[in-house]
Design an enzyme around this catalytic site. Structure first.
Site, PDB file in Angstrom:
ATOM      1  N   HIS A 250      64.271  -6.192  46.750  1.00 26.08           N
ATOM      2  CA  HIS A 250      63.399  -5.331  47.553  1.00 26.08           C
ATOM      3  C   HIS A 250      64.045  -4.889  48.859  1.00 26.08           C
ATOM      4  O   HIS A 250      63.758  -3.791  49.342  1.00 26.08           O
ATOM      5  CB  HIS A 250      62.076  -6.045  47.825  1.00 26.08           C
TER       6      HIS A 250
ATOM      7  N   HIS B 279      62.794  -8.879  35.290  1.00 28.57           N
ATOM      8  CA  HIS B 279      61.439  -9.384  35.079  1.00 28.57           C
ATOM      9  C   HIS B 279      61.420 -10.562  34.113  1.00 28.57           C
ATOM     10  O   HIS B 279      60.381 -11.200  33.950  1.00 28.57           O
ATOM     11  CB  HIS B 279      60.530  -8.271  34.542  1.00 28.57           C
TER      12      HIS B 279
ATOM     13  N   TRP C   7      56.337 -13.188  32.462  1.00 35.72           N
ATOM     14  CA  TRP C   7      56.795 -12.252  31.431  1.00 35.72           C
ATOM     15  C   TRP C   7      57.393 -12.968  30.214  1.00 35.72           C
ATOM     16  O   TRP C   7      57.329 -12.454  29.111  1.00 35.72           O
ATOM     17  CB  TRP C   7      57.847 -11.311  31.999  1.00 35.72           C
TER      18      TRP C   7
END
EC number: 1.11.1.-
Length: 291
Positions: free
Chosen positions: A61, A185, A201
């Site tokens: 991020h 993910h 996930w």
């Protein structure tokens, strides 16, 4: 007059010796820092016993604000320390990762936050069994918020393929690189207290692998809501695993699906492509001084 002349000669000879030299600035001891990062990754009272996924998310991020059209954003400056970036909804929960790394920064002040956060992302991936990531030092920390990017630059997980492609094109990625990066993910999980979504996930959230693609293709998915937040997500048959709408878009879009199918069958190929794409991510917007 002769005395004055001699005195001036002596002073000219001695003055370089009398001048206080500038303090010696040593480079950060990166190997020691890597060792210390590794020690904070395993933790009993968080998620599945590891901070590695959320530290990977911190590195991701802090880089993903980059805009190739303006050459702004990215990890340089460690602008997530400032408003508005620290308040971006996509960054909720990352205070946990930053706090875990803060003691290391205090022990080794020569390393910038920008270098520490990105280095920690590399270490986290490798710690979880992922590929080796090329990482270079040289990022600086900004002292104020003047260059802090606006909010809303991170991917929104409830959007469609057009949003994914627009976001990753801004970062400078093609469809293959996009699908490779989203494969991260495969580790970690969503937290309803941060994002409104809840669940993991894959069945191995502490292990870096190609399981994200395998699960995405082979499970049967149905849409549902997180009761406490009303957020829509996708559940597999026994509701033990989840996907977000942007994940599902990877198998709805033909170009993305092509790479999902390749990575589901070929983990070494995924590792190779992810390593290249993530190393590129860490370098977005970096301007190093050259001597």
């Amino acid at each position: 007059m002769i005395r004055s002349y001699i005195r001036n000669i002596i002073l000219a000879i001695l003055s370089p010796l009398l001048t206080t030299p500038p303090p010696l600035i040593l480079p950060p001891p990166y190997e020691k820092i890597i060792q210390e990062i590794t020690t904070v990754l395993s933790i009993n009272n968080y998620d599945d016993g590891s901070l590695a996924p959320i530290i990977l998310r911190l590195a991701w991020h802090c880089c993903a604000t980059y805009d190739m059209t303006t050459n702004t954003g990215g990890s340089n400056g460690a602008t997530m320390r400032f408003v508005p970036e620290i308040t971006d909804e996509g960054n909720y929960g990352l205070d946990i990762a930053r706090a875990a790394l803060e003691p290391i920064k205090q022990r080794y002040p020569a390393i910038s936050y920008a270098d520490l956060w990105t280095l920690a992302g590399k270490v986290a991936i490798e710690y979880m069994g992922g590929p080796t990531i090329i990482w270079k030092s040289g990022r600086v920390d900004y002292t104020n918020d003047r260059c802090t990017p606006s909010n809303g630059l991170l991917p929104f997980a409830d959007k469609d393929a057009n949003h994914i492609r627009k976001t990753f094109t801004r970062l400078g990625y093609n469809d293959q690189q996009t699908v490779a990066l989203i494969g991260a993910h495969g580790v970690g999980r969503c937290h309803k207290r941060f994002s409104g979504w809840e669940g993991k996930w894959t069945r191995t959230p502490k292990t870096f692998s190609n399981q994200f693609y395998v699960v995405l293709l082979n499970e049967t998915w149905s849409q549902g809501e997180v009761p406490e937040t009303g957020k829509t997500q996708y559940f597999n048959a026994d509701k033990s695993l989840i996907m977000l709408n942007t994940d599902m878009e990877l198998i709805r879009d033909k170009s993305y699906l092509h790479w999902v199918e390749i990575y589901a069958k070929d983990e070494p190929k995924f590792f190779h492509d992810f390593s290249s794409a993530f190393a590129k991510l860490l370098e977005l917007g970096i301007k190093r001084e050259t001597l």
